[in-house]
Design an enzyme around this catalytic site. Structure first.
Site, short mmCIF file in Angstrom:
data_model
loop_
_atom_site.label_atom_id
_atom_site.label_comp_id
_atom_site.label_asym_id
_atom_site.label_seq_id
_atom_site.Cartn_x
_atom_site.Cartn_y
_atom_site.Cartn_z
N SER A 8 31.27 38.66 32.58
CA SER A 8 31.25 36.99 32.06
C SER A 8 32.27 36.98 31.13
CB SER A 8 30.31 36.41 31.97
OG SER A 8 30.30 36.27 30.83
N LYS A 9 32.94 35.15 30.96
CA LYS A 9 33.98 35.13 29.98
C LYS A 9 33.80 35.83 28.71
CE LYS A 9 36.11 30.70 32.48
NZ LYS A 9 34.32 30.36 32.77
N ARG A 10 32.23 36.05 28.59
CA ARG A 10 32.13 36.51 27.14
C ARG A 10 32.33 37.52 27.12
NH1 ARG A 10 26.98 38.67 27.17
NH2 ARG A 10 26.42 37.65 28.89
N HIS A 11 32.83 38.73 28.27
CA HIS A 11 33.75 39.93 27.86
C HIS A 11 35.57 39.77 27.82
CE1 HIS A 11 29.06 40.64 29.76
NE2 HIS A 11 29.63 41.78 28.49
N GLY A 12 35.43 38.32 28.27
CA GLY A 12 37.06 38.05 28.34
C GLY A 12 37.81 38.43 29.45
#
Ligand code: GLU
Length: 491
Positions: free
Chosen positions: A257-261
């Site tokens: 997800s966005k958390r992982h870039g």
């Protein structure tokens, strides 16, 4: 997930090889970029269509007007175009198909297969709370199913009369045979009170109307499939085949997800990846073909099959993507790499209509660098003058001791009538021999003079690419720069 008990009956079953052309689709909701997961879903559906001689349809699922944006539609189209996933039909827009959804709803109402539901939000909320308190799954209780008396001032939703008995069975090309009891399903809202269709309804009408015979999508939709199959049956249509693709995980094993870039596909372009490398990487992310890692697009089309899709969630690995990128930069289609390099150079303000041999530049730089953003950044001095020397490189290499070697070399270079890497190598070597210096004692000051920094391909190749006029001007500039410093320090 709706929390249904999906029973995977025989996860090892796999249907025999299919020879029919598959008409597949990609159906993104335009609420953000085309992210990695969406791009992989699109790629798999596209590859199956191409492999089987079928078609690939694009449909924009924009019924959620509040969250859908034109910018997102553009980002999705740009991403697909960049990856080379051309569609045979579409984009269709759900927002333009309202009349069709309404007609089907009217038909289902007339046949008694759907009903108006006037239940208030409060009633639904308390049903929900009660179910949760009792440890049950929240389900609509069918209150309006047989009592359709209108409630004054309330705009009803339309619910589908889901069968109450029996099971829904289907074969999933990835997960095998699946069955769900109808007692697990409730009466789905198919049209909201504002008249817009819900996802599960619109998707069925569309896949039917668009003659889709294989629905390939993320396995986050697997619980929707039994509901959709019931709708197909109510419409008197045979459902398409299904393939649900496992999700992509980040390096920490959690959903990518966005958390992982996780960003839009086009941000991977900006980071210097080739579309062919992205496609190769995404194809292998959840699909395998023996132990082959490297595929051209044509090889993928030839080799791709649903049977090769893995049931296990795949982990996103940027190192592997980078490794593939390096491979495709060196061994892939040079025209693709040159187009991408031009895009990067132009972004940096470098005109590429110049007489620099891009193919040669790329071949040299790809020996050292694995991404096009870095190649473009390091190659900018071939196209435009740099503002100033990199202070560290200048301090180390543009010193008074470099003056004589640079001046001698300059004289030789000015006299040259051919400008090839071989001739240039000899000119540098002769200068070094005359001054009894190592090659590097000339090579490094020369490199900083030409590039402004200390990184470049072999120095004779660098000179060769840069051309005689620009090389001479740069060396003269470096000589002046050193002389100015010598003057300042009173030497
Ligand atoms: N619009 C849905 C999504 O983006 C598509 C699901 C489907 O392919 O049926 O998740």
């Amino acid at each position: 997930m709706l929390g249904l008990t999906v029973i995977r009956v025989s996860p090892t079953v796999s249907m025999s090889t299919h020879s029919q052309p598959f008409r597949t689709r990609f159906a993104p909701s335009p609420t953000g970029f085309l992210h990695i997961g969406g791009a992989r879903t699109a790629l798999f559906a596209w590859l199956i269509a191409r492999h089987s001689g079928g078609q690939f349809v694009l449909r924009i699922e924009d019924t959620d007007q509040a969250r859908s944006t034109q910018a997102s539609v553009d980002a999705i189209l740009d991403g697909l175009k960049w990856l080379g996933l051309d569609c045979d039909e579409g984009p269709h827009f759900q927002s333009q198909r309202q009349a069709r959804y309404q007609a089907i709803v009217d038909d289902l109402l007339a046949k008694g297969l759907a009903y108006r539901c006037y239940c208030s939000k409060e009633r639904l909320a308390s049903l929900r709370e009660r179910a949760i308190a009792q440890g049950d799954k929240p389900r609509y209780d069918g209150h309006c199913r047989d009592a359709q008396a209108p409630v004054a001032g309330v705009e009803p939703v339309i619910r589908f009369k889901n069968p109450t008995a029996g099971k829904v069975k289907f074969f999933d090309h990835v997960y095998g045979d699946i069955e769900v009891a109808n007692s697990e399903l409730d009466d789905l809202v198919i049209m909201r009170s504002d008249g817009t269709p819900t996802y599960n309804f619109a998707v069925v009408v569309d896949d039917w109307d668009m003659d889709i015979n294989l629905v390939l999508r993320g396995d986050d939709h697997i619980n929707n499939t039994p509901r959709q199959i019931n709708l197909y049956h109510a419409l008197g249509v045979s459902p398409p085949e299904f393939a649900h693709v496992p999700m992509i995980l980040g390096p920490d094993g959690k959903r990518y997800s966005k958390r992982h870039g996780a960003e839009g596909v086009m941000s991977w372009r900006a980071q210097g990846f080739l579309p062919s490398a992205m496609v190769n990487y995404l194809a292998r992310l959840g699909w395998s073909h023996g132990d082959q890692e490297i595929f051209s697009l044509d090889e993928l089309i030839g080799a791709f099959s649903i049977e090769g899709i893995n049931r296990k969630a795949a982990r996103f690995d940027v190192e592997k993507l980078t490794w593939l990128n390096h491979h495709h930069l060196r061994e892939g289609d040079p025209n693709e790499a040159m187009d991408e390099l031009r895009w990067h150079l132009n972004r940096l303000g470098c005109p590429t209509t110049d007489d620099i041999d891009l193919a040669a530049l790329l071949a040299l730089q790809a020996e050292r660098l694995d991404r096009l953003d870095a190649i473009a950044a390091e190659s900018a001095p071939f196209f435009v003058d740099f503002d100033d020397f990199d202070p560290k490189a200048a301090k180390k290499h543009l010193r008074p001791v470099a003056l004589e070697p640079l001046e001698r070399l300059l004289a030789k270079l000015k006299a040259l009538t051919t400008w090839t890497p071989e001739v240039l190598q000899s000119a540098i070597q002769e200068t070094a021999d005359e001054l009894e210096l190592s090659f590097g004692k000339i090579g490094m000051p020369l490199r900083v003079a030409l590039m402004g920094h200390g990184q470049s391909p072999a120095i004779n190749e660098t000179l060769g690419l840069m051309g005689q006029d620009r090389s001479i001007a740069r060396i003269e500039r470096a000589i002046e720069w050193i002389q100015d410093r010598v003057g300042e320090h009173g030497a």
